[in-house]
Design a protein around this motif. Structure first.
Motif, short mmCIF file in Angstrom:
data_model
loop_
_atom_site.label_atom_id
_atom_site.label_comp_id
_atom_site.label_asym_id
_atom_site.label_seq_id
_atom_site.Cartn_x
_atom_site.Cartn_y
_atom_site.Cartn_z
N ILE A 322 5.68 -30.10 15.45
CA ILE A 322 6.61 -31.11 14.83
C ILE A 322 6.71 -32.15 16.21
O ILE A 322 8.01 -32.21 16.79
N PRO A 323 5.96 -32.59 16.73
CA PRO A 323 6.24 -33.49 17.89
C PRO A 323 7.14 -34.61 17.62
O PRO A 323 7.67 -35.00 18.68
N ASP A 324 7.37 -35.28 16.62
CA ASP A 324 8.21 -36.33 16.33
C ASP A 324 9.63 -35.95 16.87
O ASP A 324 10.51 -37.02 17.24
N ILE A 325 9.98 -34.85 16.68
CA ILE A 325 11.43 -34.25 17.13
C ILE A 325 11.49 -34.11 18.55
O ILE A 325 12.69 -33.57 19.01
N PHE A 326 10.42 -33.78 19.26
CA PHE A 326 10.58 -33.38 20.84
C PHE A 326 11.56 -33.99 21.59
O PHE A 326 12.54 -33.50 22.26
N ASN A 516 6.82 -40.52 14.19
CA ASN A 516 7.97 -41.09 13.92
C ASN A 516 9.05 -40.54 14.50
O ASN A 516 9.49 -39.38 14.14
N PHE A 517 9.92 -41.35 15.38
CA PHE A 517 10.87 -40.58 16.17
C PHE A 517 12.22 -40.62 15.45
O PHE A 517 13.35 -40.40 15.91
N ILE A 518 12.17 -41.08 14.26
CA ILE A 518 13.49 -40.72 13.25
C ILE A 518 13.02 -40.18 11.89
O ILE A 518 13.67 -40.54 11.01
N ARG A 519 12.24 -39.35 12.26
CA ARG A 519 11.88 -38.54 10.98
C ARG A 519 12.82 -38.00 10.16
O ARG A 519 13.85 -37.54 10.86
N ASN A 520 12.79 -38.27 8.95
CA ASN A 520 13.70 -37.77 7.93
C ASN A 520 13.16 -37.40 6.58
O ASN A 520 13.06 -38.03 5.83
N ASP A 521 12.83 -35.94 6.58
CA ASP A 521 12.02 -35.35 5.28
C ASP A 521 12.48 -34.00 5.35
O ASP A 521 13.28 -33.47 6.04
N ALA A 522 11.86 -33.31 4.29
CA ALA A 522 12.18 -32.07 3.92
C ALA A 522 11.65 -31.15 5.09
O ALA A 522 12.27 -30.09 5.48
N TYR A 523 10.62 -31.46 5.73
CA TYR A 523 10.03 -30.57 6.87
C TYR A 523 11.03 -30.75 8.07
O TYR A 523 11.20 -29.59 8.52
N THR A 524 11.69 -31.84 8.33
CA THR A 524 12.77 -31.89 9.30
C THR A 524 13.77 -30.88 9.11
O THR A 524 14.31 -30.10 10.04
N ASN A 525 14.26 -31.19 7.90
CA ASN A 525 15.41 -30.32 7.21
C ASN A 525 15.09 -28.78 7.41
O ASN A 525 15.90 -28.07 7.69
N TYR A 526 13.85 -28.45 7.33
CA TYR A 526 13.58 -26.96 7.34
C TYR A 526 13.63 -26.54 8.85
O TYR A 526 14.01 -25.24 8.91
N TYR A 527 13.47 -27.36 9.84
CA TYR A 527 13.62 -26.72 10.93
C TYR A 527 14.69 -27.12 11.71
O TYR A 527 15.22 -26.19 12.61
N LEU A 528 15.54 -28.14 11.63
CA LEU A 528 16.70 -28.32 12.04
C LEU A 528 17.87 -28.28 11.12
O LEU A 528 19.01 -28.24 11.87
N GLY A 529 17.78 -28.20 9.76
CA GLY A 529 18.66 -28.05 9.18
C GLY A 529 19.84 -29.14 8.90
O GLY A 529 20.86 -29.36 8.45
#
Length: 536
Positions: A322-326, A516-529
Protein backbone atom coordinates in the motif's frame (compact mmCIF):
# COMPACT_ATOMS: atom_id res chain seq x y z
CA UNK A 1 11.32 -11.19 17.21
CA UNK A 2 13.66 -10.78 14.27
CA UNK A 3 12.81 -14.32 13.24
CA UNK A 4 9.09 -13.53 13.40
CA UNK A 5 9.56 -10.49 11.23
CA UNK A 6 11.58 -12.40 8.68
CA UNK A 7 8.98 -15.13 8.55
CA UNK A 8 6.20 -12.65 7.89
CA UNK A 9 8.32 -10.72 5.42
CA UNK A 10 9.10 -13.72 3.29
CA UNK A 11 5.50 -14.87 3.45
CA UNK A 12 4.48 -11.78 1.53
CA UNK A 13 7.67 -11.27 -0.38
CA UNK A 14 7.74 -12.84 -3.77
CA UNK A 15 10.61 -10.85 -4.92
CA UNK A 16 13.44 -10.67 -7.41
CA UNK A 17 15.70 -7.91 -8.66
CA UNK A 18 17.79 -7.28 -11.75
CA UNK A 19 20.59 -4.96 -12.86
CA UNK A 20 20.34 -2.31 -15.53
CA UNK A 21 21.65 -4.21 -18.56
CA UNK A 22 22.44 -7.69 -19.77
CA UNK A 23 25.87 -9.08 -18.96
CA UNK A 24 25.82 -11.02 -22.22
CA UNK A 25 26.65 -9.94 -25.74
CA UNK A 26 23.88 -10.27 -28.32
CA UNK A 27 25.43 -13.30 -29.97
CA UNK A 28 25.46 -15.12 -26.62
CA UNK A 29 21.82 -14.58 -25.75
CA UNK A 30 20.10 -16.09 -28.77
CA UNK A 31 19.02 -19.72 -28.83
CA UNK A 32 18.65 -21.88 -31.91
CA UNK A 33 15.23 -23.49 -31.62
CA UNK A 34 16.42 -26.57 -33.54
CA UNK A 35 19.09 -27.31 -30.94
CA UNK A 36 16.74 -28.42 -28.18
CA UNK A 37 16.77 -32.07 -27.11
CA UNK A 38 15.41 -31.85 -23.57
CA UNK A 39 11.95 -33.21 -24.43
CA UNK A 40 13.37 -36.34 -26.04
CA UNK A 41 15.75 -36.95 -23.13
CA UNK A 42 12.94 -36.37 -20.65
CA UNK A 43 10.92 -39.24 -22.14
CA UNK A 44 13.73 -41.62 -23.05
CA UNK A 45 15.53 -41.58 -19.70
CA UNK A 46 12.35 -41.56 -17.60
CA UNK A 47 9.83 -43.42 -19.74
CA UNK A 48 8.25 -45.38 -16.87
CA UNK A 49 7.13 -42.17 -15.11
CA UNK A 50 4.80 -41.47 -18.01
CA UNK A 51 2.93 -44.71 -17.28
CA UNK A 52 1.49 -43.30 -14.04
CA UNK A 53 -2.26 -43.18 -13.69
CA UNK A 54 -3.59 -39.73 -12.80
CA UNK A 55 -5.69 -40.11 -9.63
CA UNK A 56 -7.52 -36.97 -8.56
CA UNK A 57 -8.88 -36.41 -5.04
CA UNK A 58 -11.02 -33.66 -3.54
CA UNK A 59 -9.20 -30.74 -1.92
CA UNK A 60 -9.94 -27.16 -0.95
CA UNK A 61 -9.23 -24.70 -3.73
CA UNK A 62 -8.21 -22.21 -1.02
CA UNK A 63 -6.38 -24.04 1.76
CA UNK A 64 -5.35 -20.83 3.57
CA UNK A 65 -8.71 -19.31 4.45
CA UNK A 66 -11.04 -22.09 3.24
CA UNK A 67 -12.98 -19.89 0.81
CA UNK A 68 -13.70 -20.51 -2.85
CA UNK A 69 -15.09 -24.02 -2.83
CA UNK A 70 -13.46 -27.27 -3.87
CA UNK A 71 -10.75 -28.20 -6.31
CA UNK A 72 -9.04 -31.42 -7.35
CA UNK A 73 -5.54 -32.50 -6.33
CA UNK A 74 -3.19 -35.21 -7.56
CA UNK A 75 0.22 -36.46 -6.50
CA UNK A 76 2.77 -37.54 -9.10
CA UNK A 77 6.07 -39.30 -8.75
CA UNK A 78 8.97 -37.62 -10.54
CA UNK A 79 12.68 -38.39 -10.45
CA UNK A 80 14.79 -36.23 -8.16
CA UNK A 81 17.21 -36.04 -11.11
CA UNK A 82 15.52 -36.11 -14.51
CA UNK A 83 18.87 -36.85 -16.16
CA UNK A 84 19.49 -40.10 -14.26
CA UNK A 85 17.38 -43.17 -15.01
CA UNK A 86 18.36 -44.61 -11.61
CA UNK A 87 17.30 -41.53 -9.64
CA UNK A 88 15.10 -41.92 -6.60
CA UNK A 89 11.55 -40.56 -6.83
CA UNK A 90 10.00 -37.56 -5.11
CA UNK A 91 6.37 -36.43 -4.88
CA UNK A 92 4.89 -33.50 -6.80
CA UNK A 93 1.51 -32.02 -5.80
CA UNK A 94 -0.84 -30.59 -8.44
CA UNK A 95 -4.12 -28.76 -7.91
CA UNK A 96 -6.75 -27.64 -10.40
CA UNK A 97 -10.11 -25.95 -10.37
CA UNK A 98 -13.13 -27.96 -11.48
CA UNK A 99 -14.13 -27.26 -15.09
CA UNK A 100 -16.42 -29.73 -16.84
CA UNK A 101 -15.53 -28.82 -20.41
CA UNK A 102 -12.39 -26.68 -20.47
CA UNK A 103 -11.38 -24.70 -23.53
CA UNK A 104 -7.92 -23.81 -22.20
CA UNK A 105 -5.37 -25.06 -19.68
CA UNK A 106 -3.32 -22.56 -17.67
CA UNK A 107 -0.32 -23.84 -15.68
CA UNK A 108 0.42 -21.49 -12.78
CA UNK A 109 3.86 -20.98 -11.18
CA UNK A 110 4.38 -19.16 -7.88
CA UNK A 111 7.44 -17.08 -7.07
CA UNK A 112 9.85 -16.78 -4.19
CA UNK A 113 11.71 -18.91 -5.02
CA UNK A 114 10.14 -21.26 -2.51
CA UNK A 115 6.46 -20.34 -2.78
CA UNK A 116 3.79 -23.02 -3.03
CA UNK A 117 1.56 -22.63 -6.09
CA UNK A 118 -1.08 -25.06 -4.81
CA UNK A 119 -1.53 -23.09 -1.57
CA UNK A 120 -1.15 -19.55 -2.96
CA UNK A 121 -3.12 -19.28 -6.18
CA UNK A 122 -6.42 -20.73 -4.95
CA UNK A 123 -6.85 -17.87 -2.45
CA UNK A 124 -7.55 -15.13 -4.99
CA UNK A 125 -6.06 -15.51 -8.46
CA UNK A 126 -7.99 -18.57 -9.65
CA UNK A 127 -11.41 -17.07 -8.76
CA UNK A 128 -10.52 -13.88 -10.65
CA UNK A 129 -9.45 -15.79 -13.76
CA UNK A 130 -12.56 -17.97 -13.59
CA UNK A 131 -14.73 -14.86 -13.32
CA UNK A 132 -13.37 -13.68 -16.68
CA UNK A 133 -13.56 -17.09 -18.35
CA UNK A 134 -14.96 -20.11 -16.52
CA UNK A 135 -13.70 -22.43 -19.26
CA UNK A 136 -10.04 -21.96 -18.25
CA UNK A 137 -8.74 -24.96 -16.35
CA UNK A 138 -6.14 -23.55 -13.94
CA UNK A 139 -3.44 -26.06 -12.97
CA UNK A 140 -1.27 -25.08 -10.02
CA UNK A 141 2.09 -26.85 -9.83
CA UNK A 142 4.35 -26.61 -6.79
CA UNK A 143 8.05 -26.00 -7.10
CA UNK A 144 9.65 -29.25 -5.95
CA UNK A 145 10.50 -29.06 -2.26
CA UNK A 146 7.61 -26.69 -1.45
CA UNK A 147 4.02 -27.05 -0.25
CA UNK A 148 3.05 -30.72 -0.25
CA UNK A 149 5.66 -31.53 -2.90
CA UNK A 150 8.40 -33.14 -0.84
CA UNK A 151 8.60 -30.17 1.53
CA UNK A 152 12.21 -29.80 2.69
CA UNK A 153 12.76 -29.23 6.38
CA UNK A 154 15.45 -29.51 9.05
CA UNK A 155 15.58 -28.98 12.81
CA UNK A 156 17.62 -25.78 12.54
CA UNK A 157 14.79 -24.15 10.58
CA UNK A 158 12.49 -23.87 13.59
CA UNK A 159 12.81 -20.07 13.54
CA UNK A 160 12.12 -19.76 9.78
CA UNK A 161 15.67 -18.88 8.74
CA UNK A 162 19.16 -20.35 8.80
CA UNK A 163 22.16 -18.61 10.28
CA UNK A 164 25.51 -19.37 8.59
CA UNK A 165 26.58 -21.65 11.46
CA UNK A 166 23.39 -23.71 11.07
CA UNK A 167 23.71 -24.42 7.36
CA UNK A 168 26.01 -27.46 7.52
CA UNK A 169 23.82 -29.25 10.05
CA UNK A 170 20.72 -28.63 7.97
CA UNK A 171 22.37 -29.89 4.79
CA UNK A 172 23.51 -33.05 6.57
CA UNK A 173 19.98 -33.69 7.81
CA UNK A 174 18.63 -33.35 4.28
CA UNK A 175 21.26 -35.74 2.95
CA UNK A 176 20.31 -38.25 5.66
CA UNK A 177 16.70 -37.97 4.47
CA UNK A 178 17.89 -38.78 0.95
CA UNK A 179 17.70 -35.32 -0.60
CA UNK A 180 20.38 -33.78 -2.80
CA UNK A 181 19.88 -30.01 -3.01
CA UNK A 182 21.70 -29.91 -6.35
CA UNK A 183 18.48 -31.17 -7.98
CA UNK A 184 16.06 -28.77 -6.30
CA UNK A 185 16.59 -26.08 -8.89
CA UNK A 186 14.98 -24.20 -11.76
CA UNK A 187 16.16 -26.65 -14.44
CA UNK A 188 14.64 -29.69 -12.72
CA UNK A 189 11.39 -27.83 -11.90
CA UNK A 190 11.04 -26.86 -15.57
CA UNK A 191 11.24 -30.55 -16.44
CA UNK A 192 8.61 -31.26 -13.79
CA UNK A 193 6.41 -28.72 -15.55
CA UNK A 194 6.90 -30.33 -18.94
CA UNK A 195 6.10 -33.75 -17.48
CA UNK A 196 2.88 -32.46 -15.90
CA UNK A 197 1.96 -30.63 -19.11
CA UNK A 198 2.25 -33.90 -21.07
CA UNK A 199 0.42 -35.95 -18.45
CA UNK A 200 -2.54 -33.55 -18.28
CA UNK A 201 -2.73 -32.67 -21.96
CA UNK A 202 -6.28 -32.74 -23.34
CA UNK A 203 -6.73 -33.28 -27.04
CA UNK A 204 -7.01 -30.04 -29.05
CA UNK A 205 -7.03 -27.83 -25.93
CA UNK A 206 -4.31 -25.13 -25.95
CA UNK A 207 -1.97 -24.93 -22.95
CA UNK A 208 -0.47 -21.76 -21.46
CA UNK A 209 2.19 -21.18 -18.81
CA UNK A 210 1.81 -18.35 -16.26
CA UNK A 211 4.59 -17.30 -13.89
CA UNK A 212 4.76 -14.50 -11.34
CA UNK A 213 8.05 -13.08 -9.96
CA UNK A 214 10.51 -16.00 -9.66
CA UNK A 215 7.78 -17.96 -11.44
CA UNK A 216 8.71 -15.95 -14.55
CA UNK A 217 12.25 -17.35 -14.26
CA UNK A 218 10.87 -20.87 -14.10
CA UNK A 219 8.43 -20.26 -16.97
CA UNK A 220 11.21 -18.73 -19.08
CA UNK A 221 13.42 -21.77 -18.41
CA UNK A 222 10.60 -23.98 -19.68
CA UNK A 223 10.22 -21.85 -22.80
CA UNK A 224 13.95 -22.22 -23.50
CA UNK A 225 14.07 -25.96 -22.90
CA UNK A 226 10.71 -26.90 -24.49
CA UNK A 227 9.95 -24.18 -27.07
CA UNK A 228 7.39 -26.18 -29.05
CA UNK A 229 5.18 -27.29 -26.16
CA UNK A 230 2.93 -24.51 -24.80
CA UNK A 231 0.82 -22.17 -26.94
CA UNK A 232 2.06 -19.15 -25.01
CA UNK A 233 3.49 -17.70 -21.81
CA UNK A 234 2.25 -15.00 -19.42
CA UNK A 235 4.97 -13.39 -17.30
CA UNK A 236 4.23 -10.85 -14.52
CA UNK A 237 6.66 -9.36 -12.03
CA UNK A 238 9.44 -10.05 -14.51
CA UNK A 239 12.82 -11.43 -13.51
CA UNK A 240 15.68 -12.35 -15.84
CA UNK A 241 18.22 -14.45 -13.96
CA UNK A 242 21.07 -13.55 -16.29
CA UNK A 243 21.51 -10.19 -14.57
CA UNK A 244 20.17 -11.09 -11.15
CA UNK A 245 21.61 -9.25 -8.21
CA UNK A 246 19.73 -10.11 -5.04
CA UNK A 247 22.61 -8.66 -3.07
CA UNK A 248 21.44 -5.21 -4.27
CA UNK A 249 17.72 -5.84 -3.75
CA UNK A 250 17.22 -3.70 -0.66
CA UNK A 251 19.35 -0.82 -1.91
CA UNK A 252 17.30 -0.58 -5.10
CA UNK A 253 14.06 -0.87 -3.22
CA UNK A 254 15.01 1.93 -0.85
CA UNK A 255 15.93 4.11 -3.83
CA UNK A 256 12.47 3.58 -5.32
CA UNK A 257 10.92 4.48 -1.97
CA UNK A 258 12.86 7.75 -2.03
CA UNK A 259 11.44 8.39 -5.50
CA UNK A 260 7.96 7.67 -4.12
CA UNK A 261 8.50 10.29 -1.43
CA UNK A 262 9.67 12.76 -4.07
CA UNK A 263 6.29 12.28 -5.74
CA UNK A 264 4.74 13.31 -2.44
CA UNK A 265 6.81 16.52 -2.64
CA UNK A 266 5.03 17.30 -5.89
CA UNK A 267 1.56 16.35 -4.67
CA UNK A 268 -0.58 19.19 -3.31
CA UNK A 269 -2.29 17.13 -0.59
CA UNK A 270 0.74 15.12 0.47
CA UNK A 271 3.18 18.02 0.67
CA UNK A 272 0.46 20.21 2.15
CA UNK A 273 0.27 17.89 5.14
CA UNK A 274 4.00 17.43 5.73
CA UNK A 275 5.03 20.98 4.77
CA UNK A 276 8.71 20.20 4.23
CA UNK A 277 10.87 18.04 2.00
CA UNK A 278 9.28 14.63 2.47
CA UNK A 279 12.49 12.59 2.11
CA UNK A 280 14.25 14.65 4.78
CA UNK A 281 11.15 14.54 6.98
CA UNK A 282 10.87 10.75 6.72
CA UNK A 283 14.56 10.18 7.45
CA UNK A 284 14.46 12.51 10.45
CA UNK A 285 11.34 10.81 11.79
CA UNK A 286 12.75 7.32 11.21
CA UNK A 287 15.94 8.15 13.10
CA UNK A 288 13.97 9.45 16.05
CA UNK A 289 11.75 6.36 16.12
CA UNK A 290 14.67 3.91 15.80
CA UNK A 291 16.44 5.73 18.67
CA UNK A 292 13.19 5.37 20.67
CA UNK A 293 12.90 9.13 21.06
CA UNK A 294 9.56 9.35 19.24
CA UNK A 295 6.23 7.53 19.35
CA UNK A 296 7.51 4.28 20.82
CA UNK A 297 4.05 3.86 22.41
CA UNK A 298 2.63 3.07 18.98
CA UNK A 299 4.56 -0.20 18.85
CA UNK A 300 3.06 -1.52 22.10
CA UNK A 301 0.44 -4.28 21.86
CA UNK A 302 1.78 -5.32 18.46
CA UNK A 303 4.15 -8.08 17.26
CA UNK A 304 6.83 -5.34 17.11
CA UNK A 305 6.51 -4.38 20.76
CA UNK A 306 9.84 -2.97 21.91
CA UNK A 307 11.47 -3.40 18.51
CA UNK A 308 11.20 0.04 16.97
CA UNK A 309 14.60 -0.45 15.29
CA UNK A 310 12.87 -2.73 12.80
CA UNK A 311 11.15 0.22 11.16
CA UNK A 312 12.62 -0.61 7.69
CA UNK A 313 10.65 -3.89 7.72
CA UNK A 314 7.43 -1.94 8.09
CA UNK A 315 8.54 0.35 5.28
CA UNK A 316 9.21 -2.65 3.06
CA UNK A 317 5.74 -4.09 3.54
CA UNK A 318 3.93 -0.78 3.23
CA UNK A 319 5.77 -0.01 -0.01
CA UNK A 320 5.09 -3.39 -1.58
CA UNK A 321 1.40 -3.49 -0.64
CA UNK A 322 0.00 0.00 0.00
CA UNK A 323 2.55 2.63 -1.10
CA UNK A 324 -0.15 5.32 -1.17
CA UNK A 325 -0.18 5.54 2.64
CA UNK A 326 3.59 5.48 3.22
CA UNK A 327 4.05 9.28 3.64
CA UNK A 328 0.95 9.41 5.86
CA UNK A 329 2.44 6.67 8.04
CA UNK A 330 5.47 8.86 8.76
CA UNK A 331 3.21 11.88 9.24
CA UNK A 332 1.33 10.02 11.96
CA UNK A 333 4.56 8.78 13.56
CA UNK A 334 5.89 12.33 13.78
CA UNK A 335 2.65 13.72 15.19
CA UNK A 336 2.05 10.70 17.47
CA UNK A 337 -1.23 11.77 19.00
CA UNK A 338 -3.55 9.19 20.56
CA UNK A 339 -5.48 8.77 17.33
CA UNK A 340 -2.22 8.21 15.40
CA UNK A 341 -1.02 5.57 17.86
CA UNK A 342 -4.28 3.66 17.37
CA UNK A 343 -3.94 3.76 13.57
CA UNK A 344 -0.27 2.71 13.63
CA UNK A 345 -1.07 -0.22 15.94
CA UNK A 346 -3.85 -1.32 13.63
CA UNK A 347 -1.49 -1.18 10.63
CA UNK A 348 1.29 -3.15 12.36
CA UNK A 349 -1.10 -5.78 13.70
CA UNK A 350 -2.62 -6.20 10.26
CA UNK A 351 0.78 -6.49 8.59
CA UNK A 352 2.34 -8.86 11.12
CA UNK A 353 -0.39 -10.28 13.33
CA UNK A 354 -1.15 -13.27 11.15
CA UNK A 355 -4.47 -15.09 11.20
CA UNK A 356 -5.63 -17.60 13.77
CA UNK A 357 -7.93 -19.03 11.10
CA UNK A 358 -5.03 -20.47 9.06
CA UNK A 359 -4.03 -24.06 9.73
CA UNK A 360 -0.44 -23.94 11.11
CA UNK A 361 0.57 -26.80 8.82
CA UNK A 362 -0.67 -24.90 5.77
CA UNK A 363 1.01 -21.70 6.97
CA UNK A 364 4.30 -23.55 7.35
CA UNK A 365 4.12 -25.09 3.89
CA UNK A 366 3.20 -21.81 2.17
CA UNK A 367 6.87 -20.97 1.76
CA UNK A 368 10.09 -23.02 1.91
CA UNK A 369 13.22 -21.18 3.07
CA UNK A 370 15.59 -24.00 2.13
CA UNK A 371 14.43 -23.91 -1.50
CA UNK A 372 14.56 -20.12 -1.43
CA UNK A 373 18.17 -20.04 -0.21
CA UNK A 374 19.23 -22.89 -2.48
CA UNK A 375 18.11 -21.28 -5.73
CA UNK A 376 19.08 -17.75 -4.75
CA UNK A 377 22.68 -18.68 -3.92
CA UNK A 378 23.32 -20.72 -7.06
CA UNK A 379 21.23 -18.87 -9.65
CA UNK A 380 20.13 -15.42 -8.48
CA UNK A 381 23.19 -13.62 -7.17
CA UNK A 382 24.57 -12.74 -10.60
CA UNK A 383 28.26 -12.53 -11.45
CA UNK A 384 29.26 -9.39 -9.59
CA UNK A 385 31.43 -9.47 -6.49
CA UNK A 386 29.24 -9.53 -3.39
CA UNK A 387 29.16 -6.43 -1.21
CA UNK A 388 30.62 -6.57 2.30
CA UNK A 389 28.41 -7.22 5.31
CA UNK A 390 29.63 -3.92 6.76
CA UNK A 391 28.36 -1.95 3.77
CA UNK A 392 25.04 -3.82 3.73
CA UNK A 393 24.55 -3.22 7.45
CA UNK A 394 25.24 0.49 6.99
CA UNK A 395 22.66 0.63 4.19
CA UNK A 396 20.15 -1.16 6.45
CA UNK A 397 20.69 1.35 9.25
CA UNK A 398 20.06 4.26 6.85
CA UNK A 399 17.16 2.78 4.89
CA UNK A 400 13.47 3.63 5.01
CA UNK A 401 12.44 0.31 3.48
CA UNK A 402 14.38 -2.93 3.60
CA UNK A 403 13.51 -6.59 3.96
CA UNK A 404 17.16 -7.34 4.76
CA UNK A 405 17.16 -9.80 1.86
CA UNK A 406 20.64 -8.72 0.83
CA UNK A 407 22.12 -9.25 4.30
CA UNK A 408 20.44 -12.64 4.70
CA UNK A 409 21.56 -14.06 1.38
CA UNK A 410 25.09 -12.64 1.44
CA UNK A 411 25.60 -13.96 4.99
CA UNK A 412 25.15 -17.57 3.84
CA UNK A 413 26.49 -17.31 0.27
CA UNK A 414 29.93 -18.67 1.16
CA UNK A 415 28.68 -21.64 3.20
CA UNK A 416 25.66 -22.77 1.18
CA UNK A 417 26.45 -25.56 -1.35
CA UNK A 418 26.21 -24.41 -4.97
CA UNK A 419 25.12 -26.40 -8.01
CA UNK A 420 25.73 -25.94 -11.74
CA UNK A 421 23.37 -23.64 -13.56
CA UNK A 422 21.19 -24.72 -16.46
CA UNK A 423 22.73 -24.64 -19.93
CA UNK A 424 20.15 -21.94 -20.76
CA UNK A 425 20.99 -19.68 -17.81
CA UNK A 426 21.36 -16.08 -18.97
CA UNK A 427 19.97 -16.73 -22.45
CA UNK A 428 16.68 -15.76 -24.02
CA UNK A 429 13.86 -17.89 -25.39
CA UNK A 430 13.00 -17.96 -29.06
CA UNK A 431 11.32 -14.88 -30.52
CA UNK A 432 8.84 -17.20 -32.23
CA UNK A 433 7.07 -18.08 -28.95
CA UNK A 434 3.97 -16.01 -28.03
CA UNK A 435 4.67 -14.20 -24.74
CA UNK A 436 2.69 -11.63 -22.77
CA UNK A 437 4.85 -9.62 -20.35
CA UNK A 438 3.18 -7.36 -17.76
CA UNK A 439 5.33 -4.92 -15.78
CA UNK A 440 4.17 -2.33 -13.24
CA UNK A 441 5.96 1.00 -13.05
CA UNK A 442 5.50 1.00 -9.25
CA UNK A 443 6.79 -2.54 -8.74
CA UNK A 444 9.20 -2.39 -5.79
CA UNK A 445 10.40 -6.02 -6.12
CA UNK A 446 11.15 -6.23 -9.84
CA UNK A 447 11.55 -2.65 -10.89
CA UNK A 448 10.50 -1.30 -14.26
CA UNK A 449 13.95 0.10 -15.13
CA UNK A 450 15.27 -3.44 -14.85
CA UNK A 451 12.40 -5.43 -16.32
CA UNK A 452 12.49 -3.48 -19.58
CA UNK A 453 15.33 -5.84 -20.51
CA UNK A 454 12.52 -8.24 -21.48
CA UNK A 455 11.15 -5.69 -23.93
CA UNK A 456 14.59 -5.42 -25.53
CA UNK A 457 15.10 -9.18 -25.90
CA UNK A 458 11.68 -10.80 -26.24
CA UNK A 459 10.31 -8.59 -28.99
CA UNK A 460 9.16 -11.06 -31.64
CA UNK A 461 5.99 -10.76 -33.68
CA UNK A 462 3.72 -12.20 -30.98
CA UNK A 463 5.62 -11.05 -27.91
CA UNK A 464 3.95 -8.18 -26.06
CA UNK A 465 5.53 -6.09 -23.31
CA UNK A 466 2.90 -3.96 -21.54
CA UNK A 467 3.71 -1.40 -18.86
CA UNK A 468 1.10 -0.65 -16.22
CA UNK A 469 1.37 2.93 -14.89
CA UNK A 470 1.60 2.76 -11.08
CA UNK A 471 1.04 -0.98 -11.27
CA UNK A 472 2.70 -3.09 -8.62
CA UNK A 473 4.24 -6.56 -8.47
CA UNK A 474 2.22 -9.14 -10.38
CA UNK A 475 -1.19 -9.16 -12.05
CA UNK A 476 -3.20 -8.64 -8.86
CA UNK A 477 -1.55 -5.25 -8.24
CA UNK A 478 -3.14 -3.64 -11.28
CA UNK A 479 -6.39 -2.48 -9.68
CA UNK A 480 -8.72 -0.47 -11.94
CA UNK A 481 -11.03 2.46 -11.25
CA UNK A 482 -14.11 0.97 -12.90
CA UNK A 483 -16.16 -0.59 -10.13
CA UNK A 484 -16.75 -4.32 -10.56
CA UNK A 485 -13.92 -4.88 -13.04
CA UNK A 486 -11.06 -7.20 -12.17
CA UNK A 487 -7.44 -5.92 -12.14
CA UNK A 488 -6.10 -4.98 -15.56
CA UNK A 489 -3.39 -7.65 -15.55
CA UNK A 490 -5.97 -10.43 -15.54
CA UNK A 491 -7.93 -8.79 -18.33
CA UNK A 492 -4.75 -8.73 -20.43
CA UNK A 493 -3.97 -12.34 -19.55
CA UNK A 494 -7.34 -13.74 -20.55
CA UNK A 495 -7.43 -11.72 -23.78
CA UNK A 496 -3.99 -13.12 -24.64
CA UNK A 497 -5.14 -16.67 -23.89
CA UNK A 498 -8.09 -16.22 -26.22
CA UNK A 499 -5.85 -15.07 -29.06
CA UNK A 500 -2.07 -15.18 -28.52
CA UNK A 501 -1.39 -14.11 -32.10
CA UNK A 502 -2.91 -10.65 -31.64
CA UNK A 503 -1.88 -7.93 -29.23
CA UNK A 504 -4.18 -7.94 -26.18
CA UNK A 505 -6.76 -5.20 -25.75
CA UNK A 506 -4.90 -2.60 -23.66
CA UNK A 507 -7.89 -0.36 -22.93
CA UNK A 508 -7.82 -1.31 -19.24
CA UNK A 509 -4.32 0.15 -18.86
CA UNK A 510 -5.72 3.68 -18.87
CA UNK A 511 -8.23 2.57 -16.21
CA UNK A 512 -5.59 1.46 -13.70
CA UNK A 513 -5.91 3.30 -10.39
CA UNK A 514 -3.05 5.80 -10.05
CA UNK A 515 -1.03 6.40 -6.91
CA UNK A 516 -3.33 8.32 -4.58
CA UNK A 517 -2.05 10.05 -1.45
CA UNK A 518 -5.63 10.63 -0.23
CA UNK A 519 -6.69 7.04 -0.79
CA UNK A 520 -10.02 6.24 0.86
CA UNK A 521 -11.41 2.77 0.21
CA UNK A 522 -12.07 -0.60 1.83
CA UNK A 523 -8.44 -1.60 1.36
CA UNK A 524 -7.28 1.46 3.33
CA UNK A 525 -9.81 0.76 6.09
CA UNK A 526 -8.58 -2.83 6.27
CA UNK A 527 -5.03 -1.73 7.06
CA UNK A 528 -5.63 1.48 9.05
CA UNK A 529 -9.12 1.13 10.49
CA UNK A 530 -10.03 4.65 9.34
CA UNK A 531 -11.27 6.26 6.15
CA UNK A 532 -8.83 9.18 6.07
CA UNK A 533 -5.19 8.09 5.88
CA UNK A 534 -4.07 11.41 7.40
CA UNK A 535 -6.79 12.13 9.95
CA UNK A 536 -9.66 10.31 11.71
Amino acid sequence: MKQLLLAVLFLFLISCDVNESSIYDDDETSLDQDSFVDEDVLKEVNEHYFDQKVTWFDCKLDEMYLTGGMGKCADFKVPMNWNDEKSISITLRIKKNIVDNPNYQLFMLQGGPGGSSTIYFGVSEVPIISKLDSSIETIMMDQRGTGFSEFLDCSALSDSRLNPEEVDKCIEELKFQGYDLAFFNTEQSAKDLEFIRIMLKRESIPQYIYGVSYGTTLAHEHARAFPDSAQGYILAGLNFEGTMSLSAYDKKMNNLVLALFERCNNDETCFGKIKENVVDFAKKTADAVKNQNLCKESFLQTPLQGYTTYLPYIGHDIATRIPDIFPAFYFRLARCEEKDISVIRKLINTLYGGSSDVDPEISKRYFNYIISNNIKVSELLGKDELPSMASLTEEWNNSLASGMQDIDIVSIADVWPKYSKSQYWGKWASKNIPVLMVAGTLDFQTQITDTRIFKDNLNGKNQYFIEIPDGGHGLSNTEVLTEGNVPCGYQLMVDFIHNPLSEPDKSCVSDVAPLNFIRNDAYTNYYLGVKDIWED
